[in-house]
Design a protein around this motif. Structure first.
Motif, PDB file in Angstrom:
ATOM      1  N   PRO A 219       0.815  -1.218   0.000  1.00 36.82           N
ATOM      2  CA  PRO A 219       0.000   0.000   0.000  1.00 36.82           C
ATOM      3  C   PRO A 219       0.851   1.271   0.000  1.00 36.82           C
ATOM      4  CG  PRO A 219       0.096  -0.919   2.208  1.00 36.82           C
ATOM      5  CD  PRO A 219       0.859  -1.864   1.324  1.00 36.82           C
ATOM      6  N   LEU A 220       0.683   2.086  -1.026  1.00 35.48           N
ATOM      7  CA  LEU A 220       1.397   3.359  -1.117  1.00 35.48           C
ATOM      8  C   LEU A 220       0.546   4.475  -0.512  1.00 35.48           C
ATOM      9  CD1 LEU A 220       2.818   3.104  -4.751  1.00 35.48           C
ATOM     10  CD2 LEU A 220       4.039   2.727  -2.601  1.00 35.48           C
ATOM     11  N   PRO A 221       1.191   5.563  -0.051  1.00 31.91           N
ATOM     12  CA  PRO A 221       0.423   6.655   0.547  1.00 31.91           C
ATOM     13  C   PRO A 221      -0.555   7.253  -0.449  1.00 31.91           C
ATOM     14  CG  PRO A 221       2.707   7.314   0.131  1.00 31.91           C
ATOM     15  CD  PRO A 221       2.636   5.841  -0.077  1.00 31.91           C
ATOM     16  N   ASP A 222      -1.780   7.506   0.042  1.00 28.78           N
ATOM     17  CA  ASP A 222      -2.844   7.975  -0.841  1.00 28.78           C
ATOM     18  C   ASP A 222      -4.024   8.404   0.022  1.00 28.78           C
ATOM     19  OD1 ASP A 222      -4.378   8.334  -3.277  1.00 28.78           O
ATOM     20  OD2 ASP A 222      -5.361   6.434  -2.789  1.00 28.78           O
ATOM     21  N   GLN A 223      -4.535   9.599  -0.189  1.00 24.79           N
ATOM     22  CA  GLN A 223      -5.641  10.082   0.631  1.00 24.79           C
ATOM     23  C   GLN A 223      -6.883   9.215   0.498  1.00 24.79           C
ATOM     24  OE1 GLN A 223      -6.210  14.223  -0.373  1.00 24.79           O
ATOM     25  NE2 GLN A 223      -4.666  14.898   1.114  1.00 24.79           N
ATOM     26  N   ALA A 224      -7.093   8.654  -0.685  1.00 22.97           N
ATOM     27  CA  ALA A 224      -8.268   7.807  -0.905  1.00 22.97           C
ATOM     28  C   ALA A 224      -8.040   6.362  -0.479  1.00 22.97           C
ATOM     29  CB  ALA A 224      -8.663   7.854  -2.381  1.00 22.97           C
ATOM     30  N   ASN A 225      -6.827   6.037  -0.012  1.00 28.50           N
ATOM     31  CA  ASN A 225      -6.487   4.672   0.402  1.00 28.50           C
ATOM     32  C   ASN A 225      -6.715   3.644  -0.701  1.00 28.50           C
ATOM     33  OD1 ASN A 225      -5.709   5.447   2.986  1.00 28.50           O
ATOM     34  ND2 ASN A 225      -7.780   5.255   3.794  1.00 28.50           N
ATOM     35  N   GLU A 226      -6.366   4.027  -1.926  1.00 28.69           N
ATOM     36  CA  GLU A 226      -6.585   3.125  -3.061  1.00 28.69           C
ATOM     37  C   GLU A 226      -5.315   2.845  -3.850  1.00 28.69           C
ATOM     38  OE1 GLU A 226      -9.593   4.969  -5.463  1.00 28.69           O
ATOM     39  OE2 GLU A 226     -11.211   3.900  -4.438  1.00 28.69           O
ATOM     40  N   ARG A 227      -4.205   3.453  -3.479  1.00 24.30           N
ATOM     41  CA  ARG A 227      -2.999   3.325  -4.296  1.00 24.30           C
ATOM     42  C   ARG A 227      -2.130   2.182  -3.779  1.00 24.30           C
ATOM     43  NH1 ARG A 227       1.577   7.986  -5.737  1.00 24.30           N
ATOM     44  NH2 ARG A 227       2.679   6.740  -7.316  1.00 24.30           N
TER      45      ARG A 227
END
Length: 392
Positions: A219-227
């Protein structure tokens, strides 16, 4: 293109402005050592590439004043979870590591390079682009670096030392006559950053084994928690894996639950080598990062090892420039090359373990992993190895 001319002389020329080159420049700048950092690209690469920063690397970056800034821009992962199909084989936790950074940080390489560059600029340094090295000449007391600039105009800069941090196909290593011993793996690798719905928690990296190959999802950093980062071994990867390619691969190899790839942000294919430079030094030329060692992406060790190389090398060069004997630089190879050999051996074992295909060997592997990782000491040892804390 108009390129700002380089000075005629400096103390240290660093070739290659990736994480290793930037780290070396920061170490030199902090010590007040005059240096010139050059790169052949007109602008820095903007793809994520390496995305794992381990605890030991964060300790090194903390000494350079940037660990907290980098950690704030990444995703902290506390668990490494190993599966075969829907079956859970092992869970490795990082929470008990003896460090101020008891986790693995997931952060795209372009972000890591941006944080490093910001620190270098704070110290008065910069990256000079685009300059392509054509020749490196040891002049027995100095070293001359010949280059062409962005307008194809030739030039040269003379330095006390040169650091080759210019990647696997290093012109600096080649010019120094240093061999690069090793081999390559038969499989090709898919590398992709995607936005997707993924059924496992975002504080864990998932490794999925199958007869078709191994797949890592991080899991990569992402505000939507989708990346997410996806790395997978395949017999023959397409040049630019598509959304359908990734969707089919994850559906076949991934866990139970909904897996829906919404967007491919970036994708590539590559073949992996496992090689180590025969020497890290030839006179006034020294190597760091991928110019010195390359290996499987298993465990996310590559960029970490390179940053640690560069931090030590920059520190040693600063001491020599301050009056310590030149022989101090021999310490660099004695310390760092055995570490690279260990990393190559570790990632090679991991890669071969992950890509077993026959039913008997896979069953034996799965049983061994399941039994061994029930032992707390084994789990702690595995976490310690992956975090590179043994490199202290």
């Amino acid at each position: 293109m108009t390129t700002t001319p380089l000075p005629a002389t400096t103390s240290v020329v660093i070739v290659g402005a990736g994480p290793a080159g930037l780290t070396a420049a920061i170490a030199l700048a902090e010590a007040g050592v005059d240096h010139v950092l050059i790169d052949r690209l007109a602008v820095g690469a903007n793809t994520s590439r390496a995305a794992v920063v381990h605890a030991r690397t964060l300790e090194v970056l903390d000494e350079l004043g940037i660990a907290d800034q980098l950690a704030a821009r990444g995703n902290k992962v506390s668990t490494f979870h190993l599966h075969d199909g829907a079956k859970s084989l092992a869970t490795i936790g990082f929470g008990d590591l003896p460090t101020a950074f008891p986790y693995t940080l997931l952060v795209p390489q372009d972000v890591t390079e941006q944080v490093l560059l910001e620190r270098l600029r704070e110290l008065g340094g910069t990256v000079h682009r685009p300059f392509t090295v054509t020749r490196v000449i040891d002049e027995k007391g100095s070293v001359a670096v010949e280059y062409v600039d962005g307008a194809d105009q030739p030039g040269a800069i003379t330095a006390d030392y040169v650091i080759g941090a210019d990647g696997m196909h290093s012109i600096v290593r080649e010019q120094a006559g240093i061999g690069f011993t090793g081999d390559s793996y038969p499989q090709s690798f898919i590398l992709a950053d995607v936005r997707m719905s993924w059924p496992t928690p975002r504080d864990e990296v998932s490794l999925h084994l199958s007869p078709e190959g191994a797949t890592v999802v991080a899991p990569l950093p992402d505000q939507a928690n989708e990346r997410y980062r996806v790395v997978a071994t395949v017999d023959e990867a397409p040049e630019h894996p598509t959304l359908d390619d990734i969707q089919q691969l994850l559906a076949a190899r991934g866990p139970d639950g909904e897996i829906r790839v919404h967007e491919v942000l970036w994708s590539s294919r590559f073949r992996v080598h496992h090689r180590v430079a025969d020497h890290y030094r030839a006179g006034r030329v020294l190597l760091a990062g991928d110019a010195a060692h390359v290996h499987s992406p298993a465990g996310g060790q590559g960029m970490n090892t390179g940053i640690q190389d560069a931090a030590l090398l920059g520190t040693l060069l600063a001491k020599v420039q301050a009056g310590e004997p030149d022989s101090l630089l021999d310490t660099y190879e004695k310390v760092r090359r055995p570490i690279a050999l260990e990393v190559v051996a570790l990632t090679d074992r991991m890669t071969r373990m992950m890509t077993l295909r026959t039913r008997p060997t896979r069953a034996l592997r799965n049983t061994a992993l399941n039994l061994l990782t029930r032992i707390p000491t084994v789990r702690r040892t595995m976490a310690y190895q992956l975090s590179e804390l043994g490199n202290r």
